[in-house]
Enzyme design. Structure first.
Site, short mmCIF file in Angstrom:
data_model
loop_
_atom_site.label_atom_id
_atom_site.label_comp_id
_atom_site.label_asym_id
_atom_site.label_seq_id
_atom_site.Cartn_x
_atom_site.Cartn_y
_atom_site.Cartn_z
N PHE A 38 40.99 35.13 24.30
CA PHE A 38 40.62 33.26 25.19
C PHE A 38 39.35 33.44 24.24
O PHE A 38 38.69 32.17 24.25
CB PHE A 38 40.63 32.86 26.94
CG PHE A 38 40.29 32.12 26.75
CD1 PHE A 38 40.06 31.03 26.14
CD2 PHE A 38 39.53 32.16 27.95
CE1 PHE A 38 39.68 29.50 26.79
CE2 PHE A 38 38.39 31.72 28.90
CZ PHE A 38 38.39 29.97 27.98
N TYR A 162 38.27 47.27 37.86
CA TYR A 162 37.95 47.08 36.99
C TYR A 162 36.44 47.10 36.79
O TYR A 162 35.74 47.38 35.18
CB TYR A 162 39.03 45.76 37.08
CG TYR A 162 37.53 44.13 35.34
CD1 TYR A 162 38.43 44.61 34.57
CD2 TYR A 162 37.20 43.62 35.88
CE1 TYR A 162 38.04 43.54 33.40
CE2 TYR A 162 36.84 42.43 35.45
CZ TYR A 162 36.47 42.99 33.90
OH TYR A 162 36.59 41.81 33.03
N GLY A 211 48.60 17.54 42.85
CA GLY A 211 48.27 15.73 43.85
C GLY A 211 48.36 16.32 45.25
O GLY A 211 48.79 15.58 45.77
#
Length: 331
Positions: A38, A162, A211
């Protein structure tokens, strides 16, 4: 610690800096690892815009990329390092709190620690002059204290495998910089967002788009993030700026927002209205524990604010996009 093993900028890096000032010298060759990820894809676009030559490395064969195989303590980088002046190391094993995927401590250590150390040692031996390591703000901790943003001077407090693997890599790089001529730059970003982002940013966007009423109106935290194009711009700045050598740079858009504020901004960027209803954060945390999503809920309710003033002042850097414009560009 925010500075270590500083030295004068290399000749080729000085040439690149001079080029940005209007001179036309021979440009620095960069190596980007994790180039298909990314952040990597956006970084390559920015390097092309800046006319900075680069080699792009990834694990498998892909047109236009150099295949290096799995990244660990035994990866052979000799074929891609010749002629490289600076390495931007993005490749890493990551965790995903949304889907619960976690490679585990052995994989984190193998890829993030041993893989980084191995590449850095080969880079130093090959004559690479600057090594930019993309770490994580999680080295500072999972959450910042209320009204006290993280700074580069904070004592590291990693809470996950991590983050521990990233800190171990940082410390090994600092040690290597003291026994070699290679300059080290460490960048610690918080959550990176933008078009194509996954993880918690994608999950929040999907919730807003659905929504449905979201029980997050009562959350009063503040969290920092960084837009992917802002991070790419900071990385390029760290490559060419002489003052970046030997620094730990905290990254961020410069604006921390509460979870309700973020949801409203997300909704506005998508041309929607966020439907938020009140719910005590303690109740949300209890529900998170009950359904096995405690870490995800913590990201929605905890503080994680980053002070980027050191980075901005040192590099005379301002993010190209503010958060509102960046969010509009993310959809």
């Amino acid at each position: 610690m925010c500075q270590f093993a500083r030295g004068p900028p290399s000749d080729s890096l000085c040439q690149t800096i001079a080029w940005h000032a209007g001179v036309d010298p021979e440009l620095t060759m960069l190596l980007v690892t994790g180039a298909t990820g990314f952040v990597g894809q956006d970084l390559l676009r920015r390097l092309r815009l800046r006319n900075l030559p680069f080699k792009a490395a990834c694990r498998s064969d892909r047109a236009g990329y150099l295949a290096v195989g799995d990244i660990d303590g035994g990866t052979d980088w000799k074929a891609v390092l010749p002629g490289v002046d600076a390495v931007i190391h993005l490749a890493a094993a990551n965790q995903n709190v949304v889907d619960g995927s976690n490679p585990g401590p052995e994989v984190f250590r193998t890829v993030n620690t041993e893989g980084t150390i191995n590449l850095a040692k080969q880079a130093a031996a090959s004559g690479v002059k600057r090594f930019i390591f993309i770490s994580t703000i999680k080295v500072n901790g999972e959450r910042s204290a209320k009204e006290r943003p993280f700074t580069p001077q904070d004592i590291p407090n990693p809470a996950t495998d991590y983050a521990v693997s990233k800190l171990e890599a940082e410390r090994a790089l600092i040690a290597l910089s003291k026994t070699s001529d290679m300059q080290i730059v460490i960048i610690r970003p918080p959550l990176v967002y933008g078009r194509g982002a996954g993880g918690s940013f994608k999950a929040l966007a999907q919730l807003v788009r659905s929504g449905i009423p979201l029980p997050m109106a009562s959350i009063g935290n503040r969290r920092s993030m960084i837009y992917v194009e802002n991070l790419a711009d900071l990385i390029v700045t760290a490559v060419v700026h002489p003052a970046a050598a030997g620094q730990v740079l905290l990254a961020g858009d410069g604006e921390a927002v509460s979870t309700p504020e973020l949801l409203r901004l997300l909704a506005a960027a998508m041309g929607r209205r966020a439907r938020l209803v009140p719910c005590p954060p303690a109740v949300l945390q209890m529900l998170g524990r009950a359904i096995g999503k405690e870490e995800l809920v913590s990201r929605l309710t905890d503080w994680l604010e980053v002070d980027t003033s050191h980075t901005r002042a040192l590099l005379d850097w301002t993010p190209p996009f503010d958060m509102r414009d960046a969010l509009k560009r993310s959809f």
